[in-house]
Design a protein around this motif. Sequence first.
Motif, PDB file in Angstrom:
ATOM      1  N   GLU A 175      -7.430 -27.513   0.051  1.00 23.65           N
ATOM      2  CA  GLU A 175      -8.377 -26.414  -0.135  1.00 23.65           C
ATOM      3  C   GLU A 175      -7.728 -25.204  -0.801  1.00 23.65           C
ATOM      4  O   GLU A 175      -6.764 -24.644  -0.278  1.00 23.65           O
ATOM      5  N   HIS A 204     -11.866 -23.833  -0.102  1.00 17.68           N
ATOM      6  CA  HIS A 204     -12.363 -23.335   1.194  1.00 17.68           C
ATOM      7  C   HIS A 204     -13.485 -22.340   0.894  1.00 17.68           C
ATOM      8  O   HIS A 204     -13.346 -21.499   0.020  1.00 17.68           O
ATOM      9  N   SER A 209     -10.805 -19.836   8.931  1.00 18.37           N
ATOM     10  CA  SER A 209     -10.961 -20.899   9.933  1.00 18.37           C
ATOM     11  C   SER A 209     -10.216 -20.551  11.213  1.00 18.37           C
ATOM     12  O   SER A 209     -10.696 -20.758  12.314  1.00 18.37           O
ATOM     13  N   HIS A 231     -16.682 -27.337   2.403  1.00 17.04           N
ATOM     14  CA  HIS A 231     -17.496 -26.780   3.505  1.00 17.04           C
ATOM     15  C   HIS A 231     -18.316 -25.564   3.077  1.00 17.04           C
ATOM     16  O   HIS A 231     -18.113 -24.451   3.537  1.00 17.04           O
ATOM     17  N   ASP A 287     -14.190 -31.818   8.394  1.00 14.04           N
ATOM     18  CA  ASP A 287     -13.228 -30.719   8.449  1.00 14.04           C
ATOM     19  C   ASP A 287     -12.486 -30.766   9.781  1.00 14.04           C
ATOM     20  O   ASP A 287     -12.459 -29.796  10.536  1.00 14.04           O
TER      21      ASP A 287
HETATM   22 ZN   LIG Z   1     -11.341 -24.733   5.015  1.00 13.08          ZN
END
Ligand SMILES: [Zn+2]
Length: 400
Positions: A175, A204, A209, A231, A287
């Motif tokens: 990512e 990302h 996160s 995502h 994920d």
């Molecule tokens: Zn991510």
Amino acid sequence: MSHEAAAQKTAQDKLVIRNIGLLLSGDLAQPIFDRDTVVAVGDRIVAVGKETNLDISGATVTVDAKGTALAPGLIDSHVHPVCGDWTPRQNQLGWIDSYLHGGVTTMISAGEVHTPGRPKDVVGLKAMAIFAQRTFQAFRPGGVKILAGAPVLEHGMVESDFAELAAAGVRILGEVGLGSVKDGKTAHEMVGWARKYGIQSTIHTGGPSIPGSSLIDKDMVLETDADVIGHVNGGHTALPDDQITALCEKSKRALEIVHNGNERAALLTLRTAAELKQLDRVILGTDSPAGSGAQPLGIIRMIALLASVGGVSAESAICMATGNTAKIRNLSGGLIAAGREASFVFMDKAQHSGGKDLLDSIKKGDLPGIGMVITDGVVSIQRSRNTPPATRVPEVVKSR
Ligand SMILES: [Zn+2]
């Protein structure tokens, strides 16, 4: 016998799957095929049709599907593997094998970023990526394919680094945004170098996160123009709704929806893609492993979510975890068609589901029961230890 040994032994063996009650093709353009038999030789499908029209003689292994549904093995577009079948994030062993029991036969790394002490210098990150690519190519728990070796972008990388990574077998980036490169201009340049050498990129999207990661908003996603909008529903924290719809409308890149994201944002993405008539851009991932754990049933949970409250059919939702992903990720599986990888998941309505059949049960929000998984032409598991029990399960009726 290990899967590797079995795969070698059966290099040219013939697998016949008969009595398929419902053939889910993985192809969004025609998700259901009126066919009852699939023949594979070695790790490839060679024929799909009606039993009466096919040569099913000389089978090494015959599987009687007993009227259950056959779908391509599921693809998890977003995992974070680290070292073999162990994840340090939750200190758990055997998570990949558990996902196999959730129907997943292929996983794509979005970066081996949970590696303790992950190197951030350019030599170190290249070494780690090549190491991960090699080890996961050679190590396939239960037959699951893990496409790993996904370096994240760090400042100091130059074009020749991407050429070197590609020459060494690296095919994907982790990512964008998880490394030190967090501005669209630099990311765009590096993603362009990656693409030039055949390395696919993902980014990302959304809030951080875990402590240490950071916000990536729609402007950075659009400017970077990675191949996959990773995502898009956040991992976990989603962008505001207007930014998500802008990403759907202004970009043509893949829209990856993950289990460890915001479910409301997942449905917004799905609805927007449907309005744009671009459901072929939607692909599914978990994920995981991540802060919220490892989810062996994450992909079938996503399928049930999207089909039950997202307004798409169950058979279309399954395409988002199979054919759509295979097309976008250039994989040999994901479709039940001659020439494709012989990896399958057999499903039936879970016992005591209120649905009248498999698809209706998923539409009502129940998880399917998995009765068997085949990877590369080899029976990897029979009744899943993780899903609710399938009403009917296939049976191996002939095995030399
Ligand atoms: Zn991510």
